[in-house]
Design a protein around this motif. Structure first.
Motif, mmCIF file in Angstrom:
data_model
loop_
_atom_site.group_PDB
_atom_site.id
_atom_site.type_symbol
_atom_site.label_atom_id
_atom_site.label_comp_id
_atom_site.label_asym_id
_atom_site.label_seq_id
_atom_site.Cartn_x
_atom_site.Cartn_y
_atom_site.Cartn_z
ATOM 1 N N UNK A 173 23.007 34.471 30.164
ATOM 2 C CA UNK A 173 22.972 33.011 30.335
ATOM 3 C C UNK A 173 21.850 32.559 31.264
ATOM 4 N N UNK A 174 21.429 33.450 32.169
ATOM 5 C CA UNK A 174 20.317 33.098 33.045
ATOM 6 C C UNK A 174 19.050 32.818 32.263
ATOM 7 N N UNK A 175 18.838 33.536 31.154
ATOM 8 C CA UNK A 175 17.657 33.311 30.320
ATOM 9 C C UNK A 175 17.719 31.925 29.689
ATOM 10 N N UNK A 176 18.884 31.551 29.146
ATOM 11 C CA UNK A 176 19.035 30.220 28.564
ATOM 12 C C UNK A 176 18.887 29.136 29.614
ATOM 13 N N UNK A 177 19.481 29.357 30.796
ATOM 14 C CA UNK A 177 19.360 28.371 31.865
ATOM 15 C C UNK A 177 17.930 28.180 32.306
ATOM 16 N N UNK A 202 8.900 25.599 27.150
ATOM 17 C CA UNK A 202 10.136 26.320 27.440
ATOM 18 C C UNK A 202 10.301 27.558 26.586
ATOM 19 N N UNK A 203 9.959 27.453 25.301
ATOM 20 C CA UNK A 203 10.058 28.614 24.410
ATOM 21 C C UNK A 203 9.161 29.756 24.882
ATOM 22 N N UNK A 204 7.919 29.428 25.213
ATOM 23 C CA UNK A 204 6.968 30.466 25.639
ATOM 24 C C UNK A 204 7.444 31.123 26.931
ATOM 25 N N UNK A 205 7.849 30.310 27.913
ATOM 26 C CA UNK A 205 8.338 30.867 29.179
ATOM 27 C C UNK A 205 9.580 31.714 28.944
ATOM 28 N N UNK A 206 10.473 31.245 28.065
ATOM 29 C CA UNK A 206 11.683 32.000 27.772
ATOM 30 C C UNK A 206 11.388 33.352 27.134
ATOM 31 N N UNK A 207 10.447 33.381 26.178
ATOM 32 C CA UNK A 207 10.107 34.643 25.512
ATOM 33 C C UNK A 207 9.402 35.599 26.474
ATOM 34 N N UNK A 208 8.550 35.057 27.347
ATOM 35 C CA UNK A 208 7.876 35.913 28.337
ATOM 36 C C UNK A 208 8.887 36.501 29.317
ATOM 37 N N UNK A 350 14.282 36.834 18.247
ATOM 38 C CA UNK A 350 14.366 35.747 19.236
ATOM 39 C C UNK A 350 15.779 35.704 19.804
ATOM 40 N N UNK A 351 15.941 35.799 21.127
ATOM 41 C CA UNK A 351 17.286 35.803 21.725
ATOM 42 C C UNK A 351 18.034 34.498 21.455
ATOM 43 N N UNK A 352 19.342 34.604 21.261
ATOM 44 C CA UNK A 352 20.127 33.412 20.966
ATOM 45 C C UNK A 352 20.189 32.472 22.169
ATOM 46 N N UNK A 353 20.033 32.985 23.389
ATOM 47 C CA UNK A 353 20.052 32.122 24.563
ATOM 48 C C UNK A 353 18.903 31.113 24.532
ATOM 49 N N UNK A 354 17.751 31.527 24.021
ATOM 50 C CA UNK A 354 16.610 30.621 23.909
ATOM 51 C C UNK A 354 16.878 29.576 22.834
ATOM 52 N N UNK A 355 17.459 29.990 21.715
ATOM 53 C CA UNK A 355 17.828 29.031 20.664
ATOM 54 C C UNK A 355 18.795 27.993 21.219
#
Length: 571
Positions: A173-177, A202-208, A350-355
């Motif tokens: 959840x930290x990744x999604x947050x 946000x997507x780019x930062x989340x994937x990195x 792609x992680x579901x937390x990012x979605x």
């Protein structure tokens, strides 16, 4: 154009190249992050080895690209020509999974064809039944979609099942947050046009950041020489089969998708139209027809049911980039992605937390647009009950799933999803409370009572629940009519009727025979007031034009020795 704080690019405006490409990439990233789950779920439900998974995923991208191009670019009577990309939808998933279990891809294709025909039929008759598809219903659908997307996003971030229980997996959840906080920061604090790319940032930062949370491990990707660089996904062309037992679920899903498209197109219209007053039903019908054709095409090729993507609509509103050129480019990118196996493989990771973070971010803007659409009407008790009870049932459906699951089978298709519950409740209440019926107020005025006419019309528009802008124009028209009767009525009065339905408001006046309201060419504007020889005659000519041109429709007829004036406003 500008909304006062930023530049807003309308549907037919082309943003600068960098912003165009960045916005298209943002929408493609969001569509990929959300949509990849649907074909994966169906693949898992199919018998092992019965369908080539990579081919199925590639075909899904192809269908999304074709549907997005058709909706944004348009083709003849198809397409809203707004930035409303195409997505797969959860509305079809329950009946699709049943169809796949009973008859595989052929049964899924056949039943989706029926759903597409239902949606096409709805689009063709929309303008005739629009008094049942009211502005309030569109607003309820938009708010419900926003709530549902936000709740799905929350569940994806925290890895919860629909009942709120934690799923047995290593959730991050930290990744999604982190991802959603970056989007919020970018949307609020980044300078200038960079705000429009908040979701992409946000997507780019989340994937990195994902590898630091144990997600998105690129070392698990297959080698390029094993999967190839270019591969055209061949359609399955399943021979359709049908099952009457599944018919209610697909019919309801088709109607729900039609109304969702209506809500998304309405949101896009409102955002793209300065001084927006009411939905353009012709454009909404074209959007619904496009969505129906996309679903039909998808069924023929062997893929899933499609719908408009509320998440992208919310992002475009948040960014202020509403140009359909963005959607056209996004559609072309999706088609290109369908040809590239490495891209399809990365998309699956792609992680579901990012979605979930993307959905949560988009939902806030969708909900606010729905509330704006609802508030654009004068809300009397009947409309308040339609909106309030429908939204309460939406929340009850998600708060008490066991109760709704235990309802008799006859109600199962009507309570399968929160969106269906909202639509059914709003439509039933509209019929029961008679929102589509004609309501009127009438009064005769003597010449001495003409000054009271404006107050009567103002009170009548409030009691009849007219849209605020329509009520204002009705009052102005009444003032002009009263002034004309005072000038030309020879001391006579008039009979006045104010009436309204959900889609129309009208003012009908029986005028003295001496009042002339023939539509004349507009008076030539003088260079100064000193050039007007007869000020009274000039002002009378101006008022006649205003009375007739202010309305969406007007007519003047001789009626028993009097003049019958009728002016009609769309609501």
């Amino acid at each position: 154009m500008s909304d006062g704080t930023r530049t807003v690019y309308g549907p037919d405006q082309r943003p600068p190249l960098g912003l165009l490409v960045g916005s298209a990439a943002q929408h493609v990233g969001v569509l990929t992050a959300i949509n990849i789950a649907f074909p994966v779920i169906v693949l898992n439900a199919l018998p092992a080895g019965s369908v080539d998974g990579e081919r199925f995923i590639g075909l899904a991208f192809l269908v999304l690209g074709i549907g997005t191009l058709l909706q944004c670019r348009g083709l003849g009577p198809l397409g809203s020509r707004l930035l409303v990309p195409t997505t797969f939808t959860a509305a079809y998933m329950p009946p699709i999974l049943l169809a796949v279990e009973r008859g595989g891809l052929p049964l899924m294709a056949g039943m989706l064809m029926i759903a597409a025909v239902v949606e096409l039929g709805f689009g063709l008759i929309l303008r005739r039944i629009r008094h049942f598809v009211s502005v309030e219903l569109a607003g309820v659908v938009i708010v419900t979609i926003g709530i549902l997307l936000g709740m799905v996003g929350f569940r994806l971030i925290f890895s919860l099942d629909p009942h709120g229980a934690a799923i047995d997996r290593a959730a991050s959840p930290g990744l999604g947050g982190l991802t959603v906080m970056v989007m919020i920061f970018a949307a609020v604090y980044l300078p200038g046009s960079l705000k429009t790319l908040a979701a992409l940032v946000g997507l780019v930062v989340g994937l990195v950041a994902a590898p630091f949370f144990g997600e998105f491990d690129l070392t698990r990707l297959p080698a390029w020489h094993e999967i190839g660089l270019v591969n055209v996904p061949m359609p399955f062309f399943p021979v359709p089969t049908f099952d009457l037992a599944l018919l209610p679920g697909f019919v309801i899903a088709g109607l729900a998708c039609a109304l969702r498209t209506a809500g998304d197109v309405t949101t896009a219209q409102r955002a793209a139209t300065p001084g927006w007053r009411r939905p353009d039903y012709r454009q909404i019908a074209r959007g619904i027809l496009s969505d129906g054709v996309s679903t039909l095409t998808s069924a023929i090729l062997g893929s899933l049911g499609t719908n408009s993507f509320s998440g992208s609509v919310g992002l475009s509103v948040a960014a202020g980039v509403l140009s359909r050129a963005v959607g056209i480019l996004a559609g072309l990118i999706l088609i290109a992605m369908s040809l590239l196996p490495p891209v399809r493989a990365v998309a699956l990771m792609v992680p579901q937390e990012i979605s979930g973070a993307v959905l949560l971010f988009s939902a806030a803007f969708i909900i606010m647009n729905g509330l704006f659409v609802i508030a654009s009407r004068a809300l009397d008790n009947r409309r308040i009950l339609v909106v309030g009870l429908s939204l309460l049932l939406v929340m009850a459906h998600d708060a008490f799933p066991t109760f709704f699951a235990g309802l008799p089978p006859a109600f199962a298709a009507l309570t399968r999803s929160s969106l269906t519950v909202a639509i059914v409740c709003a439509v039933v209440l509209t019929l029961v409370l008679g929102l589509g019926q004609r309501r009127k107020r009438a009064r005769a005025f003597t010449a001495a009572e003409l000054p009271e006419m404006t107050d009567f019309v103002r009170d009548a528009t409030a009691r009849l629940g007219m849209a605020r802008d329509v009520a204002g124009m009705m009052v102005l028209a009444a003032e002009e009519v009263a002034d004309l009767v005072r000038r030309e009525g020879g001391g006579q009065g008039l009979d006045l009727t104010v009436e309204a339905t959900d889609s129309m408001a009208a003012l009908t006046a029986m005028l003295p025979a001496g009042v002339s309201l023939e539509k004349m060419p507009p008076p030539t504007p003088p260079s100064s007031l000193d050039d007007i020889e007869d000020v009274d005659a000039y002002m009378t000519a101006v008022q006649r034009r205003l009375v007739l041109d202010r309305a969406d429709c007007s007519e003047v007829q001789d009626h028993g020795g009097r003049r019958r004036l009728r002016i009609v406003f769309d609501q």
